[in-house]
Enzyme design. Structure first.
Site, PDB file in Angstrom:
ATOM      1  N   ARG A  25       0.851  -1.189   0.000  1.00 59.90           N
ATOM      2  CA  ARG A  25       0.000   0.000   0.000  1.00 59.90           C
ATOM      3  C   ARG A  25       0.883   1.234   0.000  1.00 59.90           C
ATOM      4  NH1 ARG A  25      -3.369  -2.999  -1.352  1.00 59.90           N
ATOM      5  NH2 ARG A  25      -5.409  -3.470  -0.402  1.00 59.90           N
ATOM      6  N   GLU A  32      -3.730   8.167  -5.291  1.00 63.64           N
ATOM      7  CA  GLU A  32      -3.951   7.463  -6.552  1.00 63.64           C
ATOM      8  C   GLU A  32      -5.263   7.940  -7.176  1.00 63.64           C
ATOM      9  OE1 GLU A  32      -3.769   3.233  -5.967  1.00 63.64           O
ATOM     10  OE2 GLU A  32      -1.709   3.291  -5.192  1.00 63.64           O
ATOM     11  N   HIS A  64      -0.723   0.930 -10.001  1.00 59.49           N
ATOM     12  CA  HIS A  64      -1.431  -0.059  -9.187  1.00 59.49           C
ATOM     13  C   HIS A  64      -1.925  -1.198 -10.080  1.00 59.49           C
ATOM     14  CE1 HIS A  64      -3.630  -0.342  -5.073  1.00 59.49           C
ATOM     15  NE2 HIS A  64      -3.378  -1.553  -5.552  1.00 59.49           N
TER      16      HIS A  64
END
Length: 328
Positions: A239, A268, A287
């Site tokens: 993360r 993000e 991601h």
């Protein structure tokens, strides 16, 4: 025993579903919001699903209010999710008594390949070799063999173990950092988070694959990078909140680490003006380390396998602790 599935994932597994659970009452949430059984509408009084499948489809354009229904359902007893980590606060409604929650290991092989390929390409002087080719220069380049490197994997769940398998296939020494002292035969050494200051100076590749919680938030901070071996590689597929981004930037300036491979960030999507994009020692991916071609099929099969266990009263694969849900 009743389940409610979205139309898209149901269509993917319908031919296999009856073989796994022939007596299961299957309801389908249609794109228009209607709930059907065998194509016919179902009366509201008959809708009492205890089995739910929170696939990625639930968050797409055809997901409707599936998650909202799950969060509000008093009948839910088990939900299979498509996520490796459930620390996002949005999942907090799932951390309740009487609801078993299982996470996904379907993405683990894809993420492990991402980690291994990026790390190997940085350990081996591919860029330097390519530069010599562009210059038409016949210049051999010595390189360090992976078998003389040490990989420190912080978080040794499904993803961490798959990374270990690949690193050890190249002969690397693997150290796991986890709560439990067991390494399941995959790691050469096992440490805890408290041991990191002593273990980081020996690691050539450091992989962050742990959950985000109060204990791990900004884990990779000033002291973390100061303890890293100069020239080491950092890979974060956990993360974004695991990393103090200012401390990472300062560490990169002094080669602690020498390279950072980052698939996750605190913000993000990553803003277009972020310093990460253009830093010469940073690799940025959006991601997407889980986007292997086989991840979806593994996720479908995991639901079916766990469904078979559930209907037989057997222990489920990948149970998630309530304290790990919605606490990120």
């Amino acid at each position: 025993m009743q389940t409610l599935l979205l139309r898209t994932p149901y269509d993917r597994i319908a031919s296999r579903l009856a073989a796994v659970a022939p007596d299961l009452d299957v309801l389908v949430l249609e794109p228009d919001g209607a709930i059907t059984r065998g194509g016919a509408p179902v009366a509201p009084a008959e809708i009492r699903p205890e089995i739910w499948w929170l696939s990625l489809d639930a968050f797409g354009k055809h997901g409707g209010d599936y998650f909202g229904r799950l969060a509000a359902s008093p009948h839910a007893r088990w939900v299979q999710t498509a996520f490796a980590g459930l620390d996002n606060p949005m999942f907090a409604p799932l951390a309740r008594e009487g609801l078993a929650v299982t996470n996904s290991s379907a993405q683990a092989p894809a993420i492990a390949e991402y980690v291994a390929i990026h790390a190997l390409s940085l350990l081996h002087p591919i860029d330097q070799q390519a530069a010599h080719q562009r210059d038409h220069a016949w210049k051999p380049v010595n390189f360090r063999e992976v078998a003389e490197t040490r990989w420190l994997i912080v978080g040794f769940g499904n993803i961490g173990r798959e990374i270990a398998v690949r690193a050890k296939a190249f002969g690397a020494e693997v150290e796991a950092v986890r709560r439990s002292p067991s390494a399941e035969g995959l790691a050469d050494h096992v440490s805890t988070l408290a041991d990191l200051p002593q273990r980081l100076p020996h690691a050539d590749v450091v992989v962050l694959a742990c959950a985000l919680n109060d204990e791990t938030r900004d884990l990779a901070g000033e002291a973390f990078f100061a303890a890293m071996k100069p020239g080491a590689i950092l890979v974060n597929i956990g993360r974004g909140g695991l990393v103090d981004e200012d401390a990472l930037r300062a560490g990169l300036d002094r080669d602690q680490p020498a390279h950072a491979v980052l698939d996750v960030f605190k913000t993000e999507p990553l803003p277009a003006d972020s310093w990460f994009w253009d830093h010469p020692k940073v690799r940025v991916t959006p991601h997407a380390s889980n986007r292997g071609a086989l991840t979806g099929a593994r996720g479908d099969q995991l639901f079916l396998d766990n469904l078979a266990r559930y209907v037989r009263g057997q222990p489920l694969v990948n149970p998630t602790r309530p304290e790990d849900i919605g606490r990120g």
